[in-house]
Design an enzyme around this catalytic site. Sequence first.
Site, PDB file in Angstrom:
ATOM      1  N   TYR A  89       0.459  -1.100  -0.058  1.00 42.48           N
ATOM      2  CA  TYR A  89       0.446   0.153   0.248  1.00 42.48           C
ATOM      3  C   TYR A  89       1.000   1.381   0.618  1.00 42.48           C
ATOM      4  O   TYR A  89       1.845   1.357   1.017  1.00 42.48           O
ATOM      5  CB  TYR A  89      -1.122  -0.198   0.867  1.00 42.48           C
ATOM      6  N   SER A 102     -19.467   1.806 -10.941  1.00 44.28           N
ATOM      7  CA  SER A 102     -20.667   1.535 -11.034  1.00 44.28           C
ATOM      8  C   SER A 102     -21.456   0.481  -9.981  1.00 44.28           C
ATOM      9  O   SER A 102     -22.528   0.308  -9.731  1.00 44.28           O
ATOM     10  CB  SER A 102     -21.038   0.788 -12.568  1.00 44.28           C
TER      11      SER A 102
END
Length: 288
Positions: free
Chosen positions: A59, A205
Site C-alpha cells: 500500500y 458502477s
Amino acid sequence: MIANNKLAGVTLGDGTIIPRIGQGTWFIGDNPSNKSTEIRALQCGVEQGMNLIDTAEMYGDGKSELLVGEAIKGMRDRVFVVSKVYPHHAGLNLIVQSCDNSLRRLQTDRLDLYLLHWRGSVPFSETIEGMEKLVEAGKILRWGVSNLDTADMKELTRLTKGTHCVTNQVLYHLGSRGIEYDLLPWQEEHAMPIMAYCPLAQAGSLRNGLIGHPTVKEIAERHQVNPFQLLLAWCIRSGNVIAIPKASSEVHVTQNAKAASIQLTEEDLRKLDTAFPKPTRKVPLDIV
C-alpha cells in the site's frame, strides 16, 4: 482490548477475539495533505472499538504503514495490527527483511497478524517455514493468507504447520458472493474466519448499483441507517466474517462502528437474497 462489545465476537483459532469490523488502509497515506485527517480517523476508530487496523507493504510502497505507525503511537497495546507481505518477498531469503521493514515503518516490535498477500511462485511450504520462524522470533504473533481460493486453502492446510493459518482475507460484499458456494463453508468447518476486504465494494458502477438498489435503500431506511451501514451489517451477519472497510474521516468511521448494532431480520435477508442471489455454482475468486 475491544471497547465496543457490539463489535466483538470473531474468534481466531488461537482463541484471540477480534472485532467484527476493523479498519482498512488501502490508499490511505498516499496524499500528504490528508495525513492529519486520516490519522485522526484511525484513532477515532480505535476509540470506538475498531482496533484491528489492516495494512500492507504494497500500500503506497510503505506509505500506509508509515501513517498507521504514527496513528498508533501511544496506543500500540490496544491495537491489533495486520500487515501483508508481497508474494515475491515470501520466501526464506526475503520474508524476514520484509517483515523487519514493515515493523520499522509501523514503529512496533511485532505484528499481531502477518498475511501472504496473494499466491505467487514461492512454494507454500517455504512461506509457512518463514512465517513460523517469524513467530518463533516474536516478530509476528500469528499468520494467515489473502486472496486464496478453496483449492489453495486445502493445499496449504495439508502441509506441515499449514493449519496454523488463522484467516484468509478475500474480497466479499453483497454484490460479490462467490465465496459462499464453497470457500466460506470450508473455512467455517475449519474454524477459520474470513476477513473481508472491500465490504462496501469499490467506487464505480458496482458500488453505485448496490447503494442505489431499491431493496438496499428500503431496508436501510427501515433501520434508519444509510446503505453503507446496511452493507456492512450484511457482511458480518454470520459472526464468522471480519469486515475491514476503509474510512478516511471520523464521520465515516463512526458510521461504520454503528453498523455492528444493526440486527437484520430473516425477512431483510430474504429480500437481499432475492435482489442479490447466492451463488449456485463455483465461480472464480474475485480479486481487486
